[in-house]
Design an enzyme around this catalytic site. Structure first.
Site, mmCIF file in Angstrom:
data_model
loop_
_atom_site.group_PDB
_atom_site.id
_atom_site.type_symbol
_atom_site.label_atom_id
_atom_site.label_comp_id
_atom_site.label_asym_id
_atom_site.label_seq_id
_atom_site.Cartn_x
_atom_site.Cartn_y
_atom_site.Cartn_z
ATOM 1 N N LYS A 14 8.429 1.256 -1.539
ATOM 2 C CA LYS A 14 7.773 2.059 -2.577
ATOM 3 C C LYS A 14 7.915 3.555 -2.286
ATOM 4 O O LYS A 14 8.190 4.332 -3.191
ATOM 5 C CB LYS A 14 6.276 1.708 -2.678
ATOM 6 N N ARG A 89 -4.750 -1.230 -5.651
ATOM 7 C CA ARG A 89 -4.550 -2.351 -4.728
ATOM 8 C C ARG A 89 -5.584 -3.451 -4.932
ATOM 9 O O ARG A 89 -5.540 -4.454 -4.228
ATOM 10 C CB ARG A 89 -4.666 -1.835 -3.295
ATOM 11 N N ARG A 128 10.463 0.609 10.793
ATOM 12 C CA ARG A 128 9.815 1.875 10.440
ATOM 13 C C ARG A 128 8.848 2.301 11.538
ATOM 14 O O ARG A 128 8.710 3.494 11.838
ATOM 15 C CB ARG A 128 9.057 1.699 9.107
ATOM 16 N N ARG A 134 2.970 5.211 12.972
ATOM 17 C CA ARG A 134 1.837 4.533 12.335
ATOM 18 C C ARG A 134 1.414 3.347 13.185
ATOM 19 O O ARG A 134 2.198 2.437 13.412
ATOM 20 C CB ARG A 134 2.222 4.063 10.930
ATOM 21 N N ARG A 146 -2.042 -6.944 7.069
ATOM 22 C CA ARG A 146 -1.657 -6.198 5.858
ATOM 23 C C ARG A 146 -0.994 -7.113 4.840
ATOM 24 O O ARG A 146 -1.244 -6.998 3.636
ATOM 25 C CB ARG A 146 -0.737 -5.031 6.232
#
Ligand code: AMP
Length: 190
Positions: A14, A89, A128, A134, A146
Site C-alpha cells: 500500500k 481498518r 522490510r 519497525r 498483525r
C-alpha cells in the site's frame, strides 16, 4: 477529485503504490501508520498512547484513530483528494470516514484492495524489517498478530465497501509497475 481507500493486509504494498499514486494524481496521502510513527518519533502524547498497540501489532482504539484522521482532513486545505492508506481498518472507522467526508460534501469513490497471499506477506514484511526499524516488522509473533488482526477485524471493511458497489480487487503480486497500471485503470474508470 478522487477519494480512494487503498486496502490490503500488512505488506501488501500500500505504501509503495500510494507514493506512485500521489505523484500521478496529486492526491494527499493519509497513512494512519505513518501519522502514528511521526507522533511516536516526536514523542507526543498521542504517540505514547499508540506505541503499546503498535509495538504489539494490535489496533489503536477507533476513537483515537478517527480523531487523528478528522484533524488531518480538516487541516488539509485545497486537497485534490485523499488516498487513505491503512485506514479504515474497522467497520466503525469506515462509517466514521463516510460521516466526516459528508461534512465536506465528499465521498469515497472506491476501495482498491491489493490481493497478496499470506506466505508472500510474511516474506515481504521480514525483508522490510531489515531496513524499516519497525519493531512490528521484525518478530514472527508480532507479524502473526498483525495478520490475524487483519483477518478478524479489518477484512470486514471490504464487505462494507462491496455492499456499496465500491470494491475493486487487484492482484498485488508481481511487478510494481504492472500493479500500479492495474490500479490506475481502476481510478481512471471512476
Ligand atoms: P501500518 O503502517 O498501516 O501497518 O500501521 C502500523 C500500526 O499502526 C498498526 O499495526 C496499528 O497498531 C496502528 N494503526 C495504523 N493504522 C491504524 C488504524 N486505522 N486503526 C488502528 N490502528 C492503526
Amino acid at each position: 477529485m478522487y477519494n480512494i481507500v487503498l486496502f490490503g493486509p500488512p505488506g501488501a504494498g500500500k505504501g509503495t503504490q500510494s507514493e506512485k499514486l500521489i505523484e500521478k494524481y496529486g492526491l494527499t496521502h493519509l497513512s494512519t501508520g505513518d501519522l502514528f510513527r511521526k507522533h511516536l518519533g516526536e514523542g507526543t502524547e498521542l504517540g505514547q498512547l499508540a506505541k503499546k498497540y503498535m509495538n504489539e501489532g494490535r489496533l489503536v482504539p477507533d476513537e483515537v484513530v478517527i480523531g487523528m484522521v478528522e484533524d488531518k482532513i480538516n487541516e488539509t486545505k485545497d486537497a485534490r483528494g485523499f488516498i487513505f492508506d491503512g485506514f479504515p481498518r474497522t467497520t466503525a472507522q469506515a462509517e466514521a470516514l463516510d460521516e466526516m467526508l459528508s461534512h465536506h460534501k465528499l465521498q469515497i469513490n472506491g476501495m482498491i484492495a491489493l490481493d497478496v497471499p499470506e506466505e508472500v506477506l510474511r516474506v515481504r514484511i521480514k525483508e522490510r524489517g531489515k531496513t524499516s526499524n519497525r519493531v512490528d516488522d521484525q518478530d514472527d509473533e508480532k507479524i502473526n498478530t498483525r495478520i490475524k488482526v487483519y483477518l478478524d477485524e479489518t477484512l470486514p471493511v471490504a464487505d462494507y465497501y462491496a455492499s456499496q458497489s465500491k470494491l475493486q480487487k487487484i492482484n498485488g503480486v508481481g511487478e510494481i509497475n504492472q500493479i500500479f497500471n492495474d490500479i490506475t485503470s481502476v481510478i481512471d474508470s471512476y
